[in-house]
Design a protein around this motif. Structure first.
Motif, short mmCIF file in Angstrom:
data_model
loop_
_atom_site.label_atom_id
_atom_site.label_comp_id
_atom_site.label_asym_id
_atom_site.label_seq_id
_atom_site.Cartn_x
_atom_site.Cartn_y
_atom_site.Cartn_z
N ASP A 22 0.82 -1.21 0.00
CA ASP A 22 0.00 0.00 0.00
C ASP A 22 0.86 1.26 0.00
N PHE A 23 1.94 1.26 0.78
CA PHE A 23 2.82 2.43 0.81
C PHE A 23 3.45 2.67 -0.55
N TYR A 24 3.99 1.63 -1.17
CA TYR A 24 4.63 1.79 -2.47
C TYR A 24 3.64 2.20 -3.57
N ALA A 25 2.47 1.58 -3.55
CA ALA A 25 1.52 1.77 -4.65
C ALA A 25 0.70 3.05 -4.52
N ALA A 26 0.62 3.60 -3.33
CA ALA A 26 -0.34 4.67 -3.05
C ALA A 26 -0.09 5.91 -3.89
N GLY A 27 -1.20 6.54 -4.28
CA GLY A 27 -1.20 7.90 -4.76
C GLY A 27 -1.93 8.77 -3.76
N SER A 28 -1.90 10.06 -3.95
CA SER A 28 -2.60 10.97 -3.06
C SER A 28 -4.05 11.12 -3.52
N GLY A 29 -4.87 11.64 -2.62
CA GLY A 29 -6.26 11.95 -2.95
C GLY A 29 -7.02 10.78 -3.54
N GLU A 30 -7.65 11.02 -4.69
CA GLU A 30 -8.40 9.96 -5.37
C GLU A 30 -7.52 9.09 -6.25
N GLU A 31 -6.23 9.34 -6.26
CA GLU A 31 -5.23 8.62 -7.05
C GLU A 31 -5.43 8.79 -8.55
N LEU A 32 -6.02 9.93 -8.95
CA LEU A 32 -6.22 10.18 -10.38
C LEU A 32 -4.88 10.38 -11.09
N SER A 33 -3.99 11.18 -10.52
CA SER A 33 -2.70 11.40 -11.16
C SER A 33 -1.91 10.11 -11.26
N ARG A 34 -1.94 9.32 -10.21
CA ARG A 34 -1.25 8.03 -10.26
C ARG A 34 -1.78 7.17 -11.39
N ASP A 35 -3.11 7.10 -11.52
CA ASP A 35 -3.71 6.21 -12.50
C ASP A 35 -3.61 6.71 -13.93
N LYS A 162 -2.44 10.23 1.76
CA LYS A 162 -2.61 9.05 0.91
C LYS A 162 -3.61 8.12 1.59
N PRO A 163 -4.89 8.20 1.20
CA PRO A 163 -5.93 7.49 1.96
C PRO A 163 -5.72 5.99 2.09
N ARG A 164 -5.04 5.37 1.11
CA ARG A 164 -4.91 3.91 1.20
C ARG A 164 -3.84 3.49 2.22
N VAL A 165 -2.99 4.42 2.66
CA VAL A 165 -1.93 4.07 3.62
C VAL A 165 -2.51 4.18 5.02
N THR A 166 -2.97 3.07 5.55
CA THR A 166 -3.62 3.04 6.86
C THR A 166 -2.90 2.13 7.85
#
Length: 356
Positions: A22-35, A162-166
């Motif tokens: 999750d830490f490696y893969a995460a993007g910020s917010g809605e992860e639009l820029s990442r995707d 980064k919402p997915r990093v919990t």
């Protein structure tokens, strides 16, 4: 290791602790820029040359005095010990074996001296912290270990959510994070949000090394960095980990290249997953590219050998793509190889088209 792309990531995901993935893969917010990053490179099309002698193709480049086997460098990424017990040392060995250059993160989990001993040419990535003396000590330690340039990250005045990093990060108990004798839980360890162009010259004076600036998306910012003494520009949106909805680097690159007009090397990262992506970046004017998450996936799956195999695969794919567009060397790759075309609905494209 024959895996690449999504198959490589899925294999790594199965091997990594959930918190690490999750830490490696995460993007910020809605992860639009990442995707959006990888699809942005795919939005371009080539206009290949024919009847060119491509019986021999050389992917090698020279960058800031370093001769490299291809224009594909390893980007700075944090906490490699979560992917492999030998951490950044194994990464450095794989990069060295591939004839490439490593950019070592200041959030490394292996002592810089050990990484340096295992590496070929390497640069050191810098966050300027609130306590400048901590940064200065990190820089001096990297210089003493043999770093050949600094990479100043400028797009992270604050660390984005980064919402997915919990989950807590599964860091080994002996992870170093380039310690310099301070408590990393204090505010002094946070990035300094007040830095300006003068920081470039400060780092040059502290280190005696060239300073590249990473995190630039605008032409005017690139020119300001040049005027402040930068040795190179890295077009980057931090892998989609900082400002969500920031422009994909595939579409920010060309205006930066045109503004600098050859004054400085321009590098780019973000979503580059194939040799044809590398070819696209070079056609847009980049001197080299940097690869981030795929190196972590390769490290998790097969350690040092996996990192070498990954970088070798980029080089092989790039050589084939170069031959097919009629380019024998990176110096023969130009903007004329990109064709004007009508995109499918919803596809991002560069508004500037080649002139014939």
């Amino acid at each position: 290791m024959a895996l690449s792309g999504s198959a490589l990531e899925e294999s790594a995901r199965a091997m990594l602790a959930p918190g690490a993935y999750d830490f490696y893969a995460a993007g910020s917010g809605e992860e639009l820029s990442r995707d959006e990053a990888a699809d942005a490179w795919r939005s371009y099309r080539f206009l290949p040359r024919v009847l060119r002698d491509v019986s021999r193709v050389d992917t090698g480049i020279e960058l800031l005095g370093e001769r490299l086997s291809s224009p594909v460098l390893a980007a700075p990424t944090a906490f490699h010990a979560m992917a492999h017990p030998e951490g950044e040392v194994a990464t450095a060995e794989g990069i060295r074996d591939a004839g490439q250059l490593m950019v070592l993160s200041s959030r490394a989990t292996s002592p810089v001296e050990g990484v340096a001993a295992a590496a070929g040419p390497w640069w050191f990535q810098v966050y300027v912290l609130r306590d400048r003396e901590i940064t200065a000590r990190q820089v001096r330690r990297a210089v003493a270990a043999g770093a050949r340039a600094l990479v100043l990250t400028v797009d992270a005045p604050y660390v984005a959510t980064k919402p997915r990093v919990t989950r807590p990060l599964p860091l080994p108990r002996d992870a170093h994070a380039l310690d310099v004798g301070v408590d990393t839980r204090t505010a002094d360890w946070e990035q300094d949000p007040s830095i300006g162009p003068g920081t470039i010259d400060w780092l040059r004076a502290e280190s005696g090394l060239p300073v590249l600036v990473k995190g630039v998306l605008r032409a005017d910012d690139a020119l300001a960095c040049r005027d402040a003494g930068a040795a190179g520009i890295i077009v980057s949106n931090h892998g989609g980990r900082q400002l969500d909805r920031a422009l994909p680097t595939a579409h920010a690159l060309r205006p930066v290249v045109e503004a600098l007009a050859g004054d400085l090397p321009v590098l780019v990262d973000g979503g580059i997953r194939t040799g044809t992506d590398v070819l696209t970046a070079l056609a847009l004017g980049a001197d080299a590219v940097l690869i981030g998450r795929p190196v972590l996936w390769a490290l998790a799956v097969e350690g040092r050998a996996g990192v070498r195999s990954l970088l070798d695969s980029y080089r092989t794919e790039l050589a084939e793509a170069m031959a097919l567009v009629g380019a024998r060397s990176p110096g023969e790759i130009g903007f004329d190889l990109l064709a004007p075309w009508v995109p499918t609905p919803g596809t991002l494209v560069n508004a500037r088209l080649p002139e014939y």
